[in-house]
Write a protein that holds these residues in place. Structure first.
Motif, PDB file in Angstrom:
ATOM      1  N   PRO A   7       0.793  -1.233   0.000  1.00 24.71           N
ATOM      2  CA  PRO A   7       0.000   0.000   0.000  1.00 24.71           C
ATOM      3  C   PRO A   7       0.824   1.281   0.000  1.00 24.71           C
ATOM      4  O   PRO A   7       0.262   2.365  -0.240  1.00 24.71           O
ATOM      5  CB  PRO A   7      -0.811  -0.115   1.309  1.00 24.71           C
ATOM      6  N   GLU A   8       2.107   1.182   0.264  1.00 24.51           N
ATOM      7  CA  GLU A   8       2.937   2.384   0.340  1.00 24.51           C
ATOM      8  C   GLU A   8       3.939   2.475  -0.807  1.00 24.51           C
ATOM      9  O   GLU A   8       4.924   3.213  -0.727  1.00 24.51           O
ATOM     10  CB  GLU A   8       3.677   2.418   1.680  1.00 24.51           C
ATOM     11  N   HIS A   9       3.675   1.774  -1.900  1.00 23.54           N
ATOM     12  CA  HIS A   9       4.611   1.795  -3.021  1.00 23.54           C
ATOM     13  C   HIS A   9       4.460   3.122  -3.773  1.00 23.54           C
ATOM     14  O   HIS A   9       3.420   3.411  -4.355  1.00 23.54           O
ATOM     15  CB  HIS A   9       4.348   0.625  -3.967  1.00 23.54           C
ATOM     16  N   GLU A  10       5.527   3.922  -3.756  1.00 23.80           N
ATOM     17  CA  GLU A  10       5.438   5.281  -4.286  1.00 23.80           C
ATOM     18  C   GLU A  10       5.176   5.343  -5.787  1.00 23.80           C
ATOM     19  O   GLU A  10       4.387   6.181  -6.271  1.00 23.80           O
ATOM     20  CB  GLU A  10       6.710   6.066  -3.937  1.00 23.80           C
ATOM     21  N   ALA A  68       3.650   3.106  -7.631  1.00 20.11           N
ATOM     22  CA  ALA A  68       2.277   2.677  -7.871  1.00 20.11           C
ATOM     23  C   ALA A  68       1.299   3.797  -7.536  1.00 20.11           C
ATOM     24  O   ALA A  68       0.302   4.013  -8.248  1.00 20.11           O
ATOM     25  CB  ALA A  68       1.960   1.427  -7.052  1.00 20.11           C
ATOM     26  N   LEU A  69       1.556   4.524  -6.458  1.00 20.40           N
ATOM     27  CA  LEU A  69       0.692   5.657  -6.099  1.00 20.40           C
ATOM     28  C   LEU A  69       0.728   6.738  -7.172  1.00 20.40           C
ATOM     29  O   LEU A  69      -0.317   7.296  -7.536  1.00 20.40           O
ATOM     30  CB  LEU A  69       1.140   6.242  -4.750  1.00 20.40           C
ATOM     31  N   ALA A  70       1.914   7.034  -7.695  1.00 18.20           N
ATOM     32  CA  ALA A  70       2.028   8.047  -8.746  1.00 18.20           C
ATOM     33  C   ALA A  70       1.302   7.600 -10.012  1.00 18.20           C
ATOM     34  O   ALA A  70       0.613   8.395 -10.664  1.00 18.20           O
ATOM     35  CB  ALA A  70       3.499   8.322  -9.053  1.00 18.20           C
ATOM     36  N   GLY A  71       1.448   6.320 -10.371  1.00 16.99           N
ATOM     37  CA  GLY A  71       0.765   5.808 -11.557  1.00 16.99           C
ATOM     38  C   GLY A  71      -0.739   5.807 -11.387  1.00 16.99           C
ATOM     39  O   GLY A  71      -1.486   6.188 -12.300  1.00 16.99           O
ATOM     40  N   LEU A  72      -1.196   5.395 -10.210  1.00 20.78           N
ATOM     41  CA  LEU A  72      -2.634   5.385  -9.949  1.00 20.78           C
ATOM     42  C   LEU A  72      -3.191   6.805 -10.007  1.00 20.78           C
ATOM     43  O   LEU A  72      -4.277   7.031 -10.563  1.00 20.78           O
ATOM     44  CB  LEU A  72      -2.912   4.769  -8.578  1.00 20.78           C
ATOM     45  N   GLY A  73      -2.461   7.768  -9.447  1.00 21.36           N
ATOM     46  CA  GLY A  73      -2.915   9.154  -9.492  1.00 21.36           C
ATOM     47  C   GLY A  73      -3.118   9.627 -10.922  1.00 21.36           C
ATOM     48  O   GLY A  73      -4.116  10.298 -11.241  1.00 21.36           O
ATOM     49  N   PHE A 103      -1.400  11.312  -5.128  1.00 25.46           N
ATOM     50  CA  PHE A 103      -0.145  12.063  -5.200  1.00 25.46           C
ATOM     51  C   PHE A 103       0.277  12.557  -3.816  1.00 25.46           C
ATOM     52  O   PHE A 103       1.446  12.455  -3.432  1.00 25.46           O
ATOM     53  CB  PHE A 103      -0.294  13.254  -6.144  1.00 25.46           C
ATOM     54  N   GLU A 104      -0.692  13.101  -3.081  1.00 29.43           N
ATOM     55  CA  GLU A 104      -0.385  13.645  -1.758  1.00 29.43           C
ATOM     56  C   GLU A 104       0.083  12.548  -0.802  1.00 29.43           C
ATOM     57  O   GLU A 104       0.853  12.808   0.128  1.00 29.43           O
ATOM     58  CB  GLU A 104      -1.628  14.346  -1.198  1.00 29.43           C
ATOM     59  N   ARG A 105      -0.392  11.333  -1.033  1.00 23.38           N
ATOM     60  CA  ARG A 105       0.019  10.208  -0.189  1.00 23.38           C
ATOM     61  C   ARG A 105       1.524   9.997  -0.267  1.00 23.38           C
ATOM     62  O   ARG A 105       2.169   9.638   0.732  1.00 23.38           O
ATOM     63  CB  ARG A 105      -0.730   8.954  -0.650  1.00 23.38           C
ATOM     64  N   TYR A 112       8.155  10.695   0.679  1.00 20.26           N
ATOM     65  CA  TYR A 112       8.864  10.559  -0.592  1.00 20.26           C
ATOM     66  C   TYR A 112       9.093  11.906  -1.288  1.00 20.26           C
ATOM     67  O   TYR A 112       9.474  11.941  -2.454  1.00 20.26           O
ATOM     68  CB  TYR A 112       8.075   9.642  -1.536  1.00 20.26           C
ATOM     69  N   ASP A 113       8.875  12.998  -0.562  1.00 18.54           N
ATOM     70  CA  ASP A 113       9.104  14.304  -1.179  1.00 18.54           C
ATOM     71  C   ASP A 113      10.579  14.551  -1.465  1.00 18.54           C
ATOM     72  O   ASP A 113      10.925  15.486  -2.187  1.00 18.54           O
ATOM     73  CB  ASP A 113       8.551  15.425  -0.291  1.00 18.54           C
TER      74      ASP A 113
END
Length: 386
Positions: A73-76, A78-83, A99-101, A107-108
């Motif tokens: 659930p915290e794969h950066e 994957a989160l960017a792609g999903l966004g 994205f905010e996640r 990961y900023d």
């Protein structure tokens, strides 16, 4: 057939190399083979998601990213792609949350990830929001000319040309060889009326630094004006050669005009002018060209199972929901009239192509309306409905 001797990491690395070469079909096939052997490999699901995105298979891309996030659930990535996928589906709030996640997870400080998210937001029209991610990138890599220049591109899109100029100059201070920013700055100065400044920047570039015709035309114009160069001056030859490379192969009209010119020259040389005159010559050549085109079209119809009723009419939808319909030429003319009326069509396409390239890193052809529109679709700036 899958190769049981490859590890999941090797599948991922090989697929990534194919992806970087824009060989998306092959990359996806390799990832499928890998997932058949390693169904819980998160990286392979993520890779499949991005390959699907590149193929504009958004529903399948979402499924791949969802599967990756189920496993981690915290794969950066994957989160960017999903966004990005969620923005494609119009689920803006959910996309922004994805994205905010990445920021909430810390990961900023991942400069590449921040630039990726920022460029996605830029392409989809959320320019003010994309600035936040570009600024995160600069905060953690203030020596990155790429990150600083992205702030310049975004500021320009927002109409803040003073801030854009400052950012681009800062990027060039960091890396004087960063040609992308220098070409962009030169065009920005030209648009602002600072022709001396524009020429200074243009002269620090090489023909290979340019990926659209606009900057080259402007450089040549300024050189001829300032240095009193003739059109055939040798100093302009490398730039003319680069123009030829960017413009590509001549189209039917170019070839037709060349045929007309050559036919007239041949008759003048032979001292045997055609009694019918140049208009008859042009008519004959047009008839010949039309016959060739008709034969080609008939052949295409014979080999096509389904023929659209009006294949010359297309429709595109922009990010803001506005749509344009007509031939490729008519659509680009309508876009120009809606956004930059009065500017020559070739210059409008070149300017837009430069802006897209500066923000996305995707080269968009600007020598012809169809190539320009298809390139814009590939960069995510519009959708071709028909």
């Amino acid at each position: 057939m899958s190769n049981p001797f490859l590890s999941s990491e090797e599948y991922d690395e090989r697929a990534h190399a194919l992806y970087n070469e824009a060989r998306y079909d092959e990359a996806l096939q390799l990832l499928r083979e890998g997932l058949a052997v390693y169904p819980t490999a998160v990286e392979l699901h993520v890779g499949a998601g991005y390959a699907r995105l590149a193929r504009e298979e958004f529903a399948w891309a979402r499924r791949s990213f969802d599967e990756a996030l189920t496993l981690d659930p915290e794969h950066e990535d994957a989160l960017a792609g999903l966004g990005e996928v969620l923005l494609k589906f119009g689920q803006v709030e959910a996309g922004m949350q994805a994205f905010e996640r990445t920021i909430a997870l810390g990961y900023d400080d991942d400069v590449d990830l921040m630039l990726q998210i920022g460029r996605t937001l830029f392409r989809e029209g959320y320019v003010e929001t994309c600035l936040q991610y570009f600024e995160h990138a600069v905060e953690h890599a203030d020596d990155s000319a790429e990150a600083v220049s992205c702030i310049g591109y975004a500021q320009h899109r927002l109409g803040n040309d003073v801030e854009a100029t400052i950012a681009l100059r800062r990027a060039l201070t960091i890396d004087p060889e960063y040609a992308e920013a220098r070409v962009y700055l030169a065009n920005l100065l030209y648009d602002a009326g600072d022709l001396d400044g524009a020429l200074r920047e243009f002269e620090k570039t090489t023909p290979e630094d340019h990926w659209d015709e606009l900057g080259i035309w402007r450089l040549m114009e300024l050189k001829k004006s300032v240095y009193r160069l003739n059109d055939d001056d040798g100093e302009l030859k490398p730039w003319e050669a680069r123009l030829g490379e960017l413009e590509g192969e001549p189209d039917d009209i170019d070839e037709l005009l060349a045929d007309v010119e050559q036919a007239m020259l041949d008759r003048e040389t032979e001292g045997n002018p055609s009694p019918a005159g140049p208009l008859e010559t042009l008519g004959t050549l047009l008839t010949g060209l039309a016959s060739q085109q008709q034969a080609a079209e008939q052949s295409e119809v014979a080999s096509t199972d389904v023929l659209m009723a009006d294949s010359d009419t297309h429709r595109v939808v922009m990010r803001d929901g506005s749509s344009f319909e007509g031939s490729w030429d008519e659509i680009v003319q309508a876009l120009r009239d809606a956004r930059d009326a009065g500017r020559p069509l070739h210059e409008y396409m070149a300017i837009e192509a430069r802006r897209f390239y500066g923000a996305t890193g995707i080269n968009i052809a600007s020598h012809a309306p169809e190539a320009f529109i298809r390139g814009g679709a590939a960069a995510g700036m519009l959708r071709i409905v028909r």
